[in-house]
Design a protein around this motif. Sequence first.
Motif, PDB file in Angstrom:
ATOM      1  N   VAL A 156       0.997  -1.039  -0.033  1.00 21.56           N
ATOM      2  CA  VAL A 156       0.247  -0.040   0.032  1.00 21.56           C
ATOM      3  C   VAL A 156       0.827   1.241   0.111  1.00 21.56           C
ATOM      4  CG1 VAL A 156      -1.857   1.222   1.301  1.00 21.56           C
ATOM      5  CG2 VAL A 156      -1.698  -1.372   1.376  1.00 21.56           C
ATOM      6  N   GLN A 157       0.826   2.091  -0.998  1.00 20.47           N
ATOM      7  CA  GLN A 157       1.384   3.432  -0.943  1.00 20.47           C
ATOM      8  C   GLN A 157       0.481   4.655  -0.890  1.00 20.47           C
ATOM      9  OE1 GLN A 157       4.801   3.173  -1.786  1.00 20.47           O
ATOM     10  NE2 GLN A 157       4.518   1.117  -1.813  1.00 20.47           N
ATOM     11  N   THR A 158       0.662   5.383   0.089  1.00 17.29           N
ATOM     12  CA  THR A 158      -0.201   6.714   0.352  1.00 17.29           C
ATOM     13  C   THR A 158       0.133   7.708  -0.465  1.00 17.29           C
ATOM     14  OG1 THR A 158      -0.294   5.838   2.734  1.00 17.29           O
ATOM     15  CG2 THR A 158      -0.812   8.410   2.028  1.00 17.29           C
ATOM     16  N   ASP A 163      -4.909   5.847  -0.822  1.00 17.19           N
ATOM     17  CA  ASP A 163      -4.084   4.673  -0.536  1.00 17.19           C
ATOM     18  C   ASP A 163      -4.136   3.926  -1.846  1.00 17.19           C
ATOM     19  OD1 ASP A 163      -3.350   5.072   2.166  1.00 17.19           O
ATOM     20  OD2 ASP A 163      -4.868   3.828   3.023  1.00 17.19           O
ATOM     21  N   ARG A 165      -2.737   0.616  -4.268  1.00 17.60           N
ATOM     22  CA  ARG A 165      -2.193  -0.748  -4.602  1.00 17.60           C
ATOM     23  C   ARG A 165      -2.124  -1.064  -6.051  1.00 17.60           C
ATOM     24  NH1 ARG A 165      -5.633  -1.020  -0.265  1.00 17.60           N
ATOM     25  NH2 ARG A 165      -5.007  -2.217   1.581  1.00 17.60           N
ATOM     26  N   ASP A 190      -8.119   3.663  -2.896  1.00 10.36           N
ATOM     27  CA  ASP A 190      -9.161   3.953  -1.565  1.00 10.36           C
ATOM     28  C   ASP A 190      -8.844   5.341  -1.222  1.00 10.36           C
ATOM     29  OD1 ASP A 190     -10.070   1.122  -0.301  1.00 10.36           O
ATOM     30  OD2 ASP A 190      -8.006   1.091  -1.339  1.00 10.36           O
TER      31      ASP A 190
END
Length: 317
Positions: A156-158, A163, A165, A190
Amino acid sequence: MSNTEAAPDQVACSASRFTGVLHPREVPLGGPRAIRVRRTLPQRQRSLIGAWCFADHYGPHDLRAGPGMDVPPHPHTGLQTVSWLFSGEIEHRDSAGTHATVRPGELNLMTAGAGICHSEVSVPAARILHGVQLWVALPDADRNTTRDFAHFVPTVQTVGAADVRVFLGELAGVRSPVHTFTPLVGAQVDLAPGGVVELAVNPSFEHGVLLDHGEVQAGGTALGVADLWYQSPGHDVVRLANGGGGPARLLLLGGPPFPEELVMWWNFVGRSHDEIVGYRREWEQHAERFGSVDSYPGRRLAAPPLPTSTLLPRPNR
């Protein structure tokens, strides 16, 4: 996943001038007690986004209150299938000898190449079934490649209020290691309540945003569940805004416009009427092209009747 419609439409996949939002139609997945899925791609207005040629969104289905997914062995040619779950579990078996479990947030990519067959059965212990099934068309130079299967769990990268993927291709400085035969991007995004994010994208790509849940605007356009918003090449940003009081979730799909005309019927991607007829005949004859699935406790799917007219690709528009 199979297209289990008893009278599937011919789909001639080619470029289109359509821009805007594609709305889904509901179709049953299996027999009379089958779950229903929301099918957004392909449609007559637009059949491809990059090499993405098929999109089904399903759930959430409570398996305690109704049937789950039980798709018997069925064939594919000329494509890759992307299984992506938000909740639940699906048992996958294929004629390459793969036996795998599809779980939320984990990519399962099956390459049909010249021919494969597989089955998909939901696991009852995972009570809520919710996800998407996507197909990617293979280019002519690679469509007769060998059967294959890949599994990948993206981190997961913010990115601001989102967020992300990245399960295929590259986005937000992250690249998936999974091989594709054309440039692609596939990612789950997300969005926090009230969140806005501008994702830097490849301007040579066309992009689609498929909404799972929430009150999202893509490029300023409000989306409903399973709607697919389209953005043409020439843009270097996809702007997403969550206007609701709760979280939102969507998929971002993209790739350069696919340059080849395709004929897609039932579960086959080909280039001509005669090819599709041949694939269907070989499936009905149990030909080695597709192999067989071990340990499925039932019969495989029979191919539906062919349409009476010749399957022809529409010219590029």
